[in-house]
Structures are given as C-alpha cells and as structure tokens.
Design a protein around this motif. Structure first.
Motif, PDB file in Angstrom:
ATOM      1  N   THR A  23       0.809  -1.230   0.000  1.00  0.00           N
ATOM      2  CA  THR A  23       0.000   0.000   0.000  1.00  0.00           C
ATOM      3  C   THR A  23       0.837   1.273   0.000  1.00  0.00           C
ATOM      4  O   THR A  23       0.326   2.353  -0.257  1.00  0.00           O
ATOM      5  N   GLY A  24       2.115   1.158   0.342  1.00  0.00           N
ATOM      6  CA  GLY A  24       2.956   2.342   0.477  1.00  0.00           C
ATOM      7  C   GLY A  24       2.755   3.060   1.797  1.00  0.00           C
ATOM      8  O   GLY A  24       3.152   4.211   1.958  1.00  0.00           O
ATOM      9  N   GLU A  25       2.142   2.379   2.770  1.00  0.00           N
ATOM     10  CA  GLU A  25       1.998   2.986   4.105  1.00  0.00           C
ATOM     11  C   GLU A  25       3.370   3.063   4.755  1.00  0.00           C
ATOM     12  O   GLU A  25       4.160   2.118   4.718  1.00  0.00           O
ATOM     13  N   LEU A  26       3.651   4.209   5.367  1.00  0.00           N
ATOM     14  CA  LEU A  26       4.960   4.438   5.975  1.00  0.00           C
ATOM     15  C   LEU A  26       4.794   5.191   7.288  1.00  0.00           C
ATOM     16  O   LEU A  26       4.117   6.220   7.337  1.00  0.00           O
ATOM     17  N   VAL A  27       5.410   4.670   8.337  1.00  0.00           N
ATOM     18  CA  VAL A  27       5.482   5.352   9.621  1.00  0.00           C
ATOM     19  C   VAL A  27       6.958   5.360   9.989  1.00  0.00           C
ATOM     20  O   VAL A  27       7.566   4.308  10.192  1.00  0.00           O
ATOM     21  N   VAL A  28       7.531   6.547  10.061  1.00  0.00           N
ATOM     22  CA  VAL A  28       8.969   6.664  10.291  1.00  0.00           C
ATOM     23  C   VAL A  28       9.252   7.910  11.126  1.00  0.00           C
ATOM     24  O   VAL A  28       8.563   8.922  11.009  1.00  0.00           O
ATOM     25  N   TRP A  29      10.244   7.814  11.994  1.00  0.00           N
ATOM     26  CA  TRP A  29      10.720   8.955  12.790  1.00  0.00           C
ATOM     27  C   TRP A  29      12.032   9.426  12.174  1.00  0.00           C
ATOM     28  O   TRP A  29      12.935   8.612  11.931  1.00  0.00           O
ATOM     29  N   VAL A  30      12.136  10.719  11.903  1.00  0.00           N
ATOM     30  CA  VAL A  30      13.337  11.289  11.287  1.00  0.00           C
ATOM     31  C   VAL A  30      13.867  12.387  12.190  1.00  0.00           C
ATOM     32  O   VAL A  30      13.112  13.265  12.616  1.00  0.00           O
ATOM     33  N   ARG A  31      15.157  12.342  12.472  1.00  0.00           N
ATOM     34  CA  ARG A  31      15.782  13.391  13.294  1.00  0.00           C
ATOM     35  C   ARG A  31      16.141  14.557  12.385  1.00  0.00           C
ATOM     36  O   ARG A  31      16.997  14.451  11.512  1.00  0.00           O
ATOM     37  N   ILE A  32      15.450  15.679  12.603  1.00  0.00           N
ATOM     38  CA  ILE A  32      15.635  16.876  11.786  1.00  0.00           C
ATOM     39  C   ILE A  32      16.628  17.797  12.504  1.00  0.00           C
ATOM     40  O   ILE A  32      16.400  18.163  13.658  1.00  0.00           O
ATOM     41  N   PRO A  33      17.719  18.190  11.855  1.00  0.00           N
ATOM     42  CA  PRO A  33      18.718  19.038  12.526  1.00  0.00           C
ATOM     43  C   PRO A  33      18.141  20.355  13.051  1.00  0.00           C
ATOM     44  O   PRO A  33      18.390  20.729  14.189  1.00  0.00           O
ATOM     45  N   ILE A  34      17.356  21.058  12.211  1.00  0.00           N
ATOM     46  CA  ILE A  34      16.730  22.313  12.642  1.00  0.00           C
ATOM     47  C   ILE A  34      15.351  22.409  12.007  1.00  0.00           C
ATOM     48  O   ILE A  34      15.211  22.318  10.792  1.00  0.00           O
ATOM     49  N   LEU A  35      14.343  22.605  12.854  1.00  0.00           N
ATOM     50  CA  LEU A  35      12.996  22.920  12.385  1.00  0.00           C
ATOM     51  C   LEU A  35      12.789  24.408  12.640  1.00  0.00           C
ATOM     52  O   LEU A  35      12.837  24.860  13.785  1.00  0.00           O
ATOM     53  N   TYR A  36      12.580  25.156  11.584  1.00  0.00           N
ATOM     54  CA  TYR A  36      12.485  26.609  11.684  1.00  0.00           C
ATOM     55  C   TYR A  36      11.071  27.064  12.058  1.00  0.00           C
ATOM     56  O   TYR A  36      10.097  26.460  11.646  1.00  0.00           O
ATOM     57  N   THR A  37      10.990  28.152  12.801  1.00  0.00           N
ATOM     58  CA  THR A  37       9.693  28.725  13.177  1.00  0.00           C
ATOM     59  C   THR A  37       9.302  29.894  12.282  1.00  0.00           C
ATOM     60  O   THR A  37       8.188  30.399  12.388  1.00  0.00           O
ATOM     61  N   SER A  38      10.200  30.319  11.388  1.00  0.00           N
ATOM     62  CA  SER A  38       9.898  31.483  10.551  1.00  0.00           C
ATOM     63  C   SER A  38       9.897  31.171   9.049  1.00  0.00           C
ATOM     64  O   SER A  38       9.355  31.947   8.270  1.00  0.00           O
ATOM     65  N   ILE A  39      10.504  30.065   8.648  1.00  0.00           N
ATOM     66  CA  ILE A  39      10.527  29.680   7.230  1.00  0.00           C
ATOM     67  C   ILE A  39      10.282  28.167   7.126  1.00  0.00           C
ATOM     68  O   ILE A  39      10.447  27.438   8.095  1.00  0.00           O
ATOM     69  N   ASN A  40       9.908  27.731   5.937  1.00  0.00           N
ATOM     70  CA  ASN A  40       9.717  26.298   5.713  1.00  0.00           C
ATOM     71  C   ASN A  40      11.015  25.541   5.946  1.00  0.00           C
ATOM     72  O   ASN A  40      12.102  26.040   5.629  1.00  0.00           O
ATOM     73  N   THR A  41      10.905  24.325   6.480  1.00  0.00           N
ATOM     74  CA  THR A  41      12.030  23.409   6.592  1.00  0.00           C
ATOM     75  C   THR A  41      11.793  22.311   5.570  1.00  0.00           C
ATOM     76  O   THR A  41      10.696  21.772   5.475  1.00  0.00           O
ATOM     77  N   TYR A  42      12.830  22.010   4.794  1.00  0.00           N
ATOM     78  CA  TYR A  42      12.716  20.989   3.760  1.00  0.00           C
ATOM     79  C   TYR A  42      13.673  19.845   4.046  1.00  0.00           C
ATOM     80  O   TYR A  42      14.815  20.070   4.458  1.00  0.00           O
ATOM     81  N   ILE A  43      13.200  18.622   3.809  1.00  0.00           N
ATOM     82  CA  ILE A  43      14.068  17.454   3.783  1.00  0.00           C
ATOM     83  C   ILE A  43      13.654  16.640   2.563  1.00  0.00           C
ATOM     84  O   ILE A  43      12.620  16.916   1.943  1.00  0.00           O
ATOM     85  N   TYR A  44      14.464  15.650   2.207  1.00  0.00           N
ATOM     86  CA  TYR A  44      14.137  14.779   1.084  1.00  0.00           C
ATOM     87  C   TYR A  44      14.052  13.331   1.538  1.00  0.00           C
ATOM     88  O   TYR A  44      14.804  12.898   2.411  1.00  0.00           O
ATOM     89  N   MET A  45      13.123  12.607   0.929  1.00  0.00           N
ATOM     90  CA  MET A  45      13.013  11.169   1.108  1.00  0.00           C
ATOM     91  C   MET A  45      13.459  10.534  -0.211  1.00  0.00           C
ATOM     92  O   MET A  45      12.934  10.876  -1.277  1.00  0.00           O
TER      93      MET A  45
END
Length: 155
Positions: free
Chosen positions: A102-124
């Motif tokens: 089905t492509g169901e995915l549950v994953v925890w990713v450690r994000i170095p910085i989550l910003y409060t003023s701009i979008n944060t982007y990561i790639y899968m």
C-alpha cells in the motif's frame, strides 16, 4: 530531569517523482515540507534542534514495492532514506512501519533544525535494490532513556 514537549507537526509531501536523484544509486526522491506555523508553541520564535519528527503516510502509490506498482525496491523498505535540504547529508531515521503493498509508511526522522519562521525541507529517497537497512536507534538523542512505540490495539 529535562522534560520534552511532543509536538505534532504537519507537513506536505510533494507527489512528483524525480528520476535523477542527488544520492548515487537512488532513482527517486520526494521533498517533504514542514510548515513553520506548526513548529513550536504558539508565538514561539525558537527553532527546534535535533527534533524527532514523525512522518506518517497512510498510503502512497509511489512508495509501494515495485511488485505492487511502486518504486521502492525492497519489500522491507530498506531503500527509503532521508536527507537534509542539501540532498546529500543523510538524516538518522527509525522505520516503525512499512507496508509494501500500500505504500503505508510510519517513520521517525531526526531533523537538525525545524524553523519557526521559514519552511524546513528534507528529502526522502527510495528506489535502490542494493540498499542495506539504514534505520537506526541513534535517531533518538541522549535525552531519552527509552523509546516505545505503543499502539492502541488488541495485540
């Protein structure tokens, strides 16, 4: 004892598939966007560092295993990895659940910085039959003495 605040962060997932991936041997990638208005407490201006974000996708045709019409090449989801916005710096992640049909995915990713003023982007990234399992318990920093993923079911 340090207390941690667990936040639910909404994100958007681009559904377009990139044939040319930045990381060698991966055929596809998707950009994940974290909305800054959903990071931290209301009116918070403090960015979150080394934050373990939950990415929960109930179904995605692209994330199905190739035998089910998708682009993931290992039935266990070993070829799903995450990088920082640069497309190169690999992020620690812990794969909690992957349903290949089905492509169901549950994953925890450690994000170095989550910003409060701009979008944060990561790639899968995904689509690499030779990829070893890269899910790791080091996703969780030393502030945690244990992590249990409990589900409200009859198991």
């Amino acid at each position: 004892m340090t207390k941690k605040l667990l936040l639910f962060i909404t994100f958007s997932l681009l559904t377009s598939v990139f044939v040319e991936a930045q990381i060698c041997n991966y055929k596809y990638r998707k950009r994940i966007t974290f909305d800054p208005t959903r990071v931290g407490a209301p009116a918070s201006t403090t960015n979150l560092t080394n934050f373990q974000a939950l990415i929960n996708i109930s179904s995605d045709n692209d994330l199905r295993v190739t035998g089910s019409g998708g682009y993931v090449e290992t039935a266990a989801g070993n070829d799903i990895i995450f990088t920082a916005d640069d497309g190169v710096t690999q992020l620690n992640h812990q794969l909690e659940k992957y349903v290949s049909t089905t492509g169901e995915l549950v994953v925890w990713v450690r994000i170095p910085i989550l910003y409060t003023s701009i979008n944060t982007y990561i790639y899968m990234y995904y689509g690499n039959a030779a990829a070893p399992d890269q899910s790791t318990a080091t996703t969780w920093n030393n502030d945690y003495h244990g992590v249990w993923h409990l589900h409200n079911n009859s198991m």
